[in-house]
Write an enzyme that holds these catalytic residues in place. Structure first.
Site, mmCIF file in Angstrom:
data_model
loop_
_atom_site.group_PDB
_atom_site.id
_atom_site.type_symbol
_atom_site.label_atom_id
_atom_site.label_comp_id
_atom_site.label_asym_id
_atom_site.label_seq_id
_atom_site.Cartn_x
_atom_site.Cartn_y
_atom_site.Cartn_z
ATOM 1 N N CYS A 184 0.789 -1.304 0.047
ATOM 2 C CA CYS A 184 0.074 -0.220 0.105
ATOM 3 C C CYS A 184 0.746 1.230 -0.011
ATOM 4 O O CYS A 184 0.370 2.331 -0.251
ATOM 5 C CB CYS A 184 -0.903 0.056 1.020
ATOM 6 S SG CYS A 184 -2.222 -1.418 1.049
ATOM 7 N N HIS B 54 -3.241 7.322 2.735
ATOM 8 C CA HIS B 54 -3.473 6.082 2.275
ATOM 9 C C HIS B 54 -4.818 5.678 2.721
ATOM 10 O O HIS B 54 -5.025 5.934 4.050
ATOM 11 C CB HIS B 54 -2.344 4.972 2.414
ATOM 12 C CG HIS B 54 -2.974 3.488 2.201
ATOM 13 N ND1 HIS B 54 -3.731 3.249 1.089
ATOM 14 C CD2 HIS B 54 -2.991 2.249 2.994
ATOM 15 C CE1 HIS B 54 -3.926 2.002 1.193
ATOM 16 N NE2 HIS B 54 -3.400 1.419 2.323
ATOM 17 N N ASN C 9 -10.134 -0.076 0.686
ATOM 18 C CA ASN C 9 -8.681 0.149 0.641
ATOM 19 C C ASN C 9 -8.301 -0.214 -0.817
ATOM 20 O O ASN C 9 -8.172 -1.479 -1.139
ATOM 21 C CB ASN C 9 -8.172 -0.673 1.684
ATOM 22 C CG ASN C 9 -6.634 -0.607 1.659
ATOM 23 O OD1 ASN C 9 -5.768 -0.273 0.731
ATOM 24 N ND2 ASN C 9 -5.928 -1.278 2.738
HETATM 25 C C1 LIG Z 1 -9.062 -5.245 10.586
HETATM 26 C C2 LIG Z 1 -9.844 -4.340 11.658
HETATM 27 C C3 LIG Z 1 -10.715 -3.163 10.883
HETATM 28 C C4 LIG Z 1 -10.186 -4.909 12.504
HETATM 29 O O1 LIG Z 1 -10.849 -4.117 13.453
HETATM 30 P P1 LIG Z 1 -10.354 -4.497 14.943
HETATM 31 O O2 LIG Z 1 -11.475 -3.390 15.936
HETATM 32 O O3 LIG Z 1 -9.036 -4.589 15.335
HETATM 33 O O4 LIG Z 1 -11.575 -5.786 15.252
HETATM 34 P P2 LIG Z 1 -10.782 -7.119 15.924
HETATM 35 O O5 LIG Z 1 -9.837 -7.554 14.675
HETATM 36 O O6 LIG Z 1 -10.079 -6.914 17.231
HETATM 37 O O7 LIG Z 1 -11.878 -8.200 15.856
HETATM 38 C C5 LIG Z 1 -13.008 -7.637 16.772
HETATM 39 C C6 LIG Z 1 -14.244 -8.677 16.553
HETATM 40 O O8 LIG Z 1 -14.794 -8.470 15.177
HETATM 41 C C7 LIG Z 1 -14.965 -9.601 14.545
HETATM 42 N N1 LIG Z 1 -14.773 -9.374 13.037
HETATM 43 C C8 LIG Z 1 -13.816 -9.315 12.399
HETATM 44 N N2 LIG Z 1 -14.020 -9.088 11.057
HETATM 45 C C9 LIG Z 1 -15.377 -8.890 10.910
HETATM 46 C C10 LIG Z 1 -16.491 -8.734 10.056
HETATM 47 N N3 LIG Z 1 -15.814 -8.472 8.659
HETATM 48 N N4 LIG Z 1 -17.728 -8.538 10.218
HETATM 49 C C11 LIG Z 1 -17.899 -8.800 11.662
HETATM 50 N N5 LIG Z 1 -17.252 -9.120 12.502
HETATM 51 C C12 LIG Z 1 -16.035 -9.188 12.361
HETATM 52 C C13 LIG Z 1 -13.879 -10.561 15.091
HETATM 53 O O9 LIG Z 1 -14.000 -11.672 14.767
HETATM 54 C C14 LIG Z 1 -13.631 -10.105 16.469
HETATM 55 O O10 LIG Z 1 -14.769 -10.626 17.172
HETATM 56 P P3 LIG Z 1 -14.436 -11.544 18.608
HETATM 57 O O11 LIG Z 1 -14.164 -10.226 19.516
HETATM 58 O O12 LIG Z 1 -15.787 -12.234 18.801
HETATM 59 O O13 LIG Z 1 -13.253 -12.578 18.493
HETATM 60 C C15 LIG Z 1 -8.754 -3.167 11.974
HETATM 61 O O14 LIG Z 1 -7.701 -4.030 12.967
HETATM 62 C C16 LIG Z 1 -7.782 -2.549 11.074
HETATM 63 O O15 LIG Z 1 -8.205 -1.690 10.314
HETATM 64 N N6 LIG Z 1 -6.414 -2.913 10.947
HETATM 65 C C17 LIG Z 1 -5.575 -2.341 9.940
HETATM 66 C C18 LIG Z 1 -6.045 -3.160 8.687
HETATM 67 C C19 LIG Z 1 -5.201 -2.497 7.477
HETATM 68 O O16 LIG Z 1 -5.448 -1.124 7.344
HETATM 69 N N7 LIG Z 1 -4.651 -3.256 6.610
HETATM 70 C C20 LIG Z 1 -4.292 -2.692 5.322
HETATM 71 C C21 LIG Z 1 -2.603 -2.294 5.361
HETATM 72 S S1 LIG Z 1 -2.441 -1.216 4.101
#
Ligand SMILES: CC(C)(COP(=O)(O)OP(=O)(O)OC[C@H]1O[C@@H](n2cnc3c(N)ncnc32)[C@H](O)[C@@H]1OP(=O)(O)O)[C@@H](O)C(=O)NCCC(=O)NCCS
Length: 359
Positions: free
Chosen positions: A111, A247, A277
């Site tokens: 990215c 980004h 994204n």
């Molecule tokens: C991926 C992201 C949105 C997840 O958000 P988060 O607040 O960290 O959420 P978590 O991973 O802690 O998961 C929280 C809960 O939501 C659930 N969950 C994950 N994806 C889900 C979805 N699409 N829909 C519903 N629930 C979801 C998980 O299973 C978890 O459930 P649990 O608590 O029962 O285990 C966040 O971590 C993020 O944006 N990270 C950066 C990713 C990124 O930018 N990547 C690209 C790099 S360029």
């Protein structure tokens, strides 16, 4: 030493839309979770290859710069989803848009690819190795989406954005730029089964895996530091920054980065709601929108910042020239399609399941 300035810009956002509600129907997720955790409402899914989108965005940027395709002497495509490993997506894009005098290469910094590409373009212009560089960020991330992994499948989309860079004649152009990588964090965001380690595997099992919270934490720290350093290296203070174009990975990451930098929300450009994204394409798409909607004006100080798999990051402080309107437009478009985003996604998922033998 001469520096590069942006003289053209363009984008290609594929017509097929995939909404959060579409995803609700095929996986265990919901619009409320996606919206509150990421800011994303919908994303585009392409019916073409990456180089087709690169060519459309590239032609728009060339027209905006008032140039012809043959004028371009260097074509850089920032992508982590090239059509093939060899040749580069840039080679395909060259033949599709007629930039016949351009040397071509792809840059893969995930990215962060657009900022890495900007650094290469700026260096080539500074040394005189090139004078009209077309830099494209283009991604077909839908290829990597696996609806059996809800933690990543909701995040990404397809698209392309492009800029033309030429030597600056005034005080505009790339004022400062920095890049960084921490290879120890390589495994926190990876696409496996796609390179030499997977030879013989016929690429049937590749998929994107990610430690989201760990990516989140590192993104906020590195983007904040890189952007702050770029402003200082440009001899500016934060008040001089007219707009931050980050980004577009997650509104919460963008908000946290802006807060860390003490930049007010009105100075931050966010368009993730409509595109998800799009990796290396997100900054040039956002820049093109910001110019087209007159959100940025003549001589504006624009701060770009990105992070991505690697873990990579980078920031650039760029002053726009006096001309912020396009000199021309191109009527080159993607071929038409009647397919919906969901249909395109499910076609790919069916193929994935067939290859895995789980259909
Ligand atoms: C991926 C992201 C949105 C997840 O958000 P988060 O607040 O960290 O959420 P978590 O991973 O802690 O998961 C929280 C809960 O939501 C659930 N969950 C994950 N994806 C889900 C979805 N699409 N829909 C519903 N629930 C979801 C998980 O299973 C978890 O459930 P649990 O608590 O029962 O285990 C966040 O971590 C993020 O944006 N990270 C950066 C990713 C990124 O930018 N990547 C690209 C790099 S360029």
């Amino acid at each position: 030493m001469r520096r590069a300035t942006i003289t053209g810009w363009g984008k290609c956002t594929p017509p097929a839309v995939l909404t959060n509600h579409d995803l609700e129907g095929v996986m265990d997720t919901n619009d409320e979770w996606i919206t509150t955790r990421t800011g994303i409402k919908e994303r585009r899914i392409t019916h073409t290859e990456t180089s087709d989108m690169a060519a459309v965005a590239g032609r728009q940027a060339i027209a905006a710069a008032g140039l012809e395709p043959e004028d371009i002497d260097m074509l850089i495509v920032a992508t982590c989803t090239p059509d093939r490993i060899i040749p580069s997506a840039a080679s395909y894009a060259q033949s599709k848009m007629g930039t016949t005098n351009a040397a071509c290469l792809d840059v893969n910094a995930a990215c962060s690819g657009f900022i890495y590409g900007l650094s290469i373009a700026n260096g080539m212009i500074a040394t005189g190795a090139a004078s009209k560089v077309l830099l494209v960020g283009a991604e077909k991330l839908s290829t990597l989406l696996d609806i059996e992994d809800r933690t990543t499948a909701v995040l990404f989309g397809d698209g392309a954005g492009a800029v033309v860079l030429e030597p600056a004649t005034g005080d505009d152009g790339v004022l400062a730029l920095n890049l960084g990588t921490d290879g120890k964090l390589a495994e926190i965001l990876t696409v496996s089964g796609f390179g030499t380690e997977a030879l013989g595997d016929t690429m049937s099992q590749y998929s994107l895996t990610m430690d989201g919270p760990e990516v989140f934490r590192n993104a906020v720290t590195q983007m904040g530091e890189a952007a702050t350093r770029a402003v200082a290296d440009a001899g500016l203070v934060l008040d001089d920054v007219d707009v931050l174009i980050p980004h577009q990975a997650n509104t919460r990451i963008i908000d946290a980065t802006a807060r860390r930098m003490k930049l007010p929300p009105e100075k931050v450009y966010v368009n993730i709601t409509g595109y998800g994204n799009t990796s290396a394409a997100s900054i040039p798409i956002a820049l093109t929108e910001a110019l087209e909607s007159e959100r940025v004006g003549p001589g504006a100080n624009v701060l770009f910042v990105a992070f991505g798999g690697g873990l990579t990051w980078g920031a650039a402080c760029v002053r726009l020239g006096e001309r912020v309107t396009a000199l021309g437009t191109s009527d080159v478009r993607l071929p038409e399609t009647t397919a919906t985003g969901l249909e395109l996604l499910m076609e790919r998922q069916d193929e994935r399941r067939r290859r895995r033998g789980t259909s």
